[in-house]
Design a protein around this motif. Structure first.
Motif, PDB file in Angstrom:
ATOM      1  N   GLU A 382       0.811  -1.221   0.000  1.00  9.71           N
ATOM      2  CA  GLU A 382       0.000   0.000   0.000  1.00  9.71           C
ATOM      3  C   GLU A 382       0.843   1.270   0.000  1.00  9.71           C
ATOM      4  N   ASN A 388       0.911  11.083   3.307  1.00  9.00           N
ATOM      5  CA  ASN A 388      -0.459  10.616   3.044  1.00  9.00           C
ATOM      6  C   ASN A 388      -1.296  10.661   4.317  1.00  9.00           C
ATOM      7  N   LYS A 444      -7.806   6.531   0.036  1.00  9.89           N
ATOM      8  CA  LYS A 444      -8.066   5.942  -1.282  1.00  9.89           C
ATOM      9  C   LYS A 444      -7.920   6.993  -2.384  1.00  9.89           C
ATOM     10  N   GLU A 445      -8.305   8.221  -2.085  1.00  8.15           N
ATOM     11  CA  GLU A 445      -8.172   9.301  -3.063  1.00  8.15           C
ATOM     12  C   GLU A 445      -6.721   9.756  -3.207  1.00  8.15           C
ATOM     13  N   ASN A 447      -3.889   7.937  -2.505  1.00  8.56           N
ATOM     14  CA  ASN A 447      -2.871   6.921  -2.771  1.00  8.56           C
ATOM     15  C   ASN A 447      -3.492   5.772  -3.565  1.00  8.56           C
ATOM     16  N   ASP A 448      -3.125   5.657  -4.822  1.00  9.23           N
ATOM     17  CA  ASP A 448      -3.689   4.619  -5.690  1.00  9.23           C
ATOM     18  C   ASP A 448      -3.340   3.217  -5.202  1.00  9.23           C
ATOM     19  N   ASP A 449      -2.111   3.023  -4.716  1.00 12.66           N
ATOM     20  CA  ASP A 449      -1.708   1.711  -4.221  1.00 12.66           C
ATOM     21  C   ASP A 449      -2.576   1.288  -3.036  1.00 12.66           C
ATOM     22  N   TYR A 450      -2.851   2.248  -2.166  1.00  9.50           N
ATOM     23  CA  TYR A 450      -3.706   1.972  -1.011  1.00  9.50           C
ATOM     24  C   TYR A 450      -5.099   1.553  -1.474  1.00  9.50           C
ATOM     25  N   ALA A 451      -5.632   2.286  -2.454  1.00  7.07           N
ATOM     26  CA  ALA A 451      -6.979   1.977  -2.954  1.00  7.07           C
ATOM     27  C   ALA A 451      -7.050   0.562  -3.518  1.00  7.07           C
ATOM     28  N   VAL A 452      -6.000   0.157  -4.227  1.00  8.02           N
ATOM     29  CA  VAL A 452      -5.966  -1.194  -4.810  1.00  8.02           C
ATOM     30  C   VAL A 452      -5.913  -2.246  -3.710  1.00  8.02           C
TER      31      VAL A 452
END
Length: 508
Positions: A382, A388, A444-445, A447-452
């Protein structure tokens, strides 16, 4: 004519190097100056400083011949000998002062060498920062000549066998120039006080007798001090007792999470000035109003290198690998997180300070601090940085109209996968579930890795709301109350176990 309106004589401008030229040339001069001063030390002889100085551009030879050190490695190989009183180890002469810095990752104190050369460089950078106030708009010049309340460690330093040790803020206050003494608050007597609660009580007692223009210190402790003054004297805001208070100089942690609660204590706006003053040196400072970052100190006493903070250069625990890529100042780029290496006038050489930064304006050498090499969460990819986390907390506070002055996060096993457990300090009325969702959605907004990963192995986000007092009590239990101590944004290992035990005890 006001102090900041006085033209600076050309001789003083040259002494302060106010027009230093290109960055590469500045840093080259600094490195040569450091190498020349330290070439006859044991370190300089071992790593062939004389040979490096023979090259027209010594920076690359320096990188090739001198290894990268973190605290543990440079202490084990070199600095421990300076504590025994051995001179000329990494810097000429005997080291008489050490800054005790445990950071936020462990309990064992680190002994960081402090030299007169380092302190002199720090003072020059401080003066440069003061002079940049000439560029600010609508500055209340009269406030600059008022008192400076500096909340730091005790000046009653620990006596070792041939040296003194303590917080950098305590060492700095002990060695404050004579001309600054009339402005310096709380004064030498109170500054010697070791017990933090006693020191705050004494400051509160003296508050009506001072005319404060600046407050300087870590946000949590400055806020606590102002709250105590307001409560003691039944004030509506701090400006009722200090009407000339106009500036807040802060550093060490991101100020945004504190700002909402902080400004509730004010009667009028302050000018906020961010600094990056570490035990190892005065690294950067805000030099313009509403700037997006801090200007690196590139022309005094610190040579800088930058290591891209990625999996090619750091292992999963945040330790730098031997083959890490290192860049010079002019080779770094905007928008990338870098770990910093410092070489300083106190005998730190290619020293991994542990902070990560990002350039916001390369041309102006402006950076923001984004976190710590060992203070991030990436249990399953993540890649969650402290930057962040700070932004997610700031946004959640705005969305729910609450103040969150402190927080920490832990990565934990959850069922057959993993979860993040947030602990937040909030003395306002708040629905924990709404806050949990706000933080999660904001991340989620951001950090793209976190959202995934939230759709995969990062199965849950847990949240516990505590009082700010709980956080302060834990710091006190660890002997880290006040001064430059900051609450860790990420909990791992032994510190996490102790935190969990502490929270269990206060919530029974």
């Amino acid at each position: 004519m006001g102090l900041l309106e006085i033209p600076i004589p050309k001789t003083i401008a040259r002494t302060l190097k106010l027009h230093p030229g290109p960055q590469r040339r500045q840093q080259g001069r600094v490195l040569k100056k450091l190498l020349k001063k330290a070439r006859y030390t044991e370190f300089g002889q071992t790593y062939h400083f004389d040979e490096i100085l023979l090259h027209k551009h010594p920076e690359k030879i320096f990188q090739r011949l001198v290894p990268i050190f973190d605290y543990d490695s440079i202490y084990a190989q070199w600095w421990h000998r300076t504590l025994d009183g051995i001179p000329d180890v990494c810097w000429p002469g005997k080291i008489e002062y050490f800054a005790l810095s445990s950071g936020t990752s462990g309990s064992a104190s680190k002994y960081i060498p402090i030299t007169n050369d380092l302190m002199r460089g720090n003072r020059i950078v401080m003066i440069k920062q003061m002079l940049t106030l000439r560029n600010y708009e609508n500055i209340p010049v009269k406030s600059i000549s008022k008192g400076w309340l500096m909340l730091g460690g005790s000046t009653d330093l620990q006596k070792g066998p041939g040296y003194y040790s303590g917080d950098l803020s305590g060492i700095t206050a002990k060695k404050v120039p004579f001309w600054f003494s009339p402005f310096y608050k709380p004064g030498k007597k109170i500054a010697r006080t070791k017990d933090w609660n006693t020191k705050l009580d004494e400051i509160v007692e003296q508050a009506p007798h001072w005319d404060i223009g600046f407050v300087v210190g870590v946000p949590a402790w400055i806020q606590m001090c102002m709250e105590m003054v307001i409560e003691k004297y039944q004030l509506n805001n701090i400006h009722e007792i200090w009407p000339n208070l106009a500036f807040y100089v802060h550093g060490g942690v991101a100020f945004n999470p504190y700002k909402k609660g902080f400004e509730k204590l004010l009667g009028k706006p302050l000018t906020y000035i961010e600094t990056y003053l570490a035990s190892e040196g005065f690294i950067a400072y805000q030099d313009r109003q509403n700037g997006k970052g801090m200007k690196l100190s590139t022309n005094e006493h610190i040579f800088l290198e930058f290591v891209p903070f990625n999996s090619r250069n750091f292992d999963p625990e945040g330790n730098i690998i031997n083959s890490a890529q290192t860049l010079l100042l002019d080779e770094a780029e905007e928008g990338t997180d870098y770990a910093i290496l410092l070489s300083t006038s106190a005998g730190a050489w290619r020293y991994l300070i542990g902070d990560t930064v990002r350039f916001t304006d390369k041309k102006r050498s402006e950076i923001v601090i984004t976190g710590r090499t060992k203070h991030f969460l990436s249990l399953v990819g993540e890649h969650l940085s402290v930057d962040n986390m700070n932004k997610a907390i700031q946004l959640a506070g705005q969305q729910l109209n609450i103040s969150i002055p402190e927080f920490t996060v832990a990565g934990i096993p959850y069922e057959s996968f993993f979860a993040h457990h947030w602990y937040v300090a909030c003395d306002d009325t708040v629905d924990a579930e709404s806050l949990r969702l706000a933080i999660d959605n904001n991340l989620k907004e951001l950090n793209d890795d976190y959202a995934v990963e939230r759709k995969s192995a990062l199965k849950a986000v847990l949240l516990t709301v505590l009082s700010e007092k709980n956080f302060m009590e834990f710091m006190e239990s660890k002997g880290k109350l006040g001064g430059q101590h900051k609450f860790p944004r990420v909990m791992k290992g032994k510190m996490l176990e102790e935190w969990q035990q502490f929270i269990a005890s206060v919530t029974i």
